[in-house]
Design an enzyme around this catalytic site. Sequence first.
Site, PDB file in Angstrom:
ATOM      1  N   SER A   1      47.841  35.118  37.852  1.00 36.97           N
ATOM      2  CA  SER A   1      48.329  36.677  37.241  1.00 36.97           C
ATOM      3  C   SER A   1      48.035  37.460  38.531  1.00 36.97           C
ATOM      4  CB  SER A   1      47.038  36.599  36.055  1.00 36.97           C
ATOM      5  OG  SER A   1      46.631  38.121  36.314  1.00 36.97           O
TER       6      SER A   1
ATOM      7  N   TYR B   1      38.217  36.024  33.719  1.00 35.97           N
ATOM      8  CA  TYR B   1      39.567  35.402  33.912  1.00 35.97           C
ATOM      9  C   TYR B   1      39.984  35.659  34.944  1.00 35.97           C
ATOM     10  CZ  TYR B   1      44.284  36.501  32.854  1.00 35.97           C
ATOM     11  OH  TYR B   1      45.796  36.793  33.029  1.00 35.97           O
TER      12      TYR B   1
END
Length: 257
Positions: free
Chosen positions: A148, A161
């Site tokens: 990501s 995350y």
Amino acid sequence: MASNPFDLTGRVALVTGSSRGIGNVLATGLAQAGATVVLNGRDQHRLTEARDALCDTVTGASCDIAAFDVTDEAAVTTGVAETIERNGDIDILVNNAGFQHREPMLDLSLADWDDVLRTDLTSAFIVGRTVARGMVERGRGKIVNICSVQAELARPSIAPYTAAKGGLRNLTRAMAAEWASRGVQINGIAPGYFATELTAPLVADPDFSGWVTGRTPAGRWGRAEDLVGPGVFLASDASAFVNGQILFVDGGMTAVV
């Protein structure tokens, strides 16, 4: 090298977390390139529906499902072995399984922190190592870890995350450091902000959506289909000398200030 280095005919691809969303779109793209695709998730019914839909979408596609929990090493060992028994050796692994948890760090429980890290990072280690044993033995294979932009950037309220994706970026490098000499290519794709089922509330938020489009040089949210080309590239012979790299597919977000 084959005349078409992007051709995946005869390859078997296992894609974790692929009953829906980005994982499902990546699996569809690999099937379109000729691979036999094995969809993974925990919900057998949802996987069956996803398999049937994929086979309807891609004429002549070879599709299978493997329902197991990617955070459970025993389940992974069994699931991978059963997948190989039904389909043959796994040539391509896409570690896509993951989820987001939004909460300020001062309020975040250790249990929620551990849950995100285990699902988004540790699962890639568990599944990656299990599948890589066969790849290393055969002297060939492709592993694609779905990272990501949060591997490079941070925002408030998504600490676990961000930590997990940063760890996955360096796990990708560690895998390459250990397995590249054995004929395995391990790379990552780092999507920017993509419009998916999970991000629909953010897309619908005018303020947040305006921030995303303003912050992204391409001026829009990503579409899951934007990841198919990079996915096929990293899964194919076209990337035979690419190893330990993270390909940012973010519309230019990480290239500007």
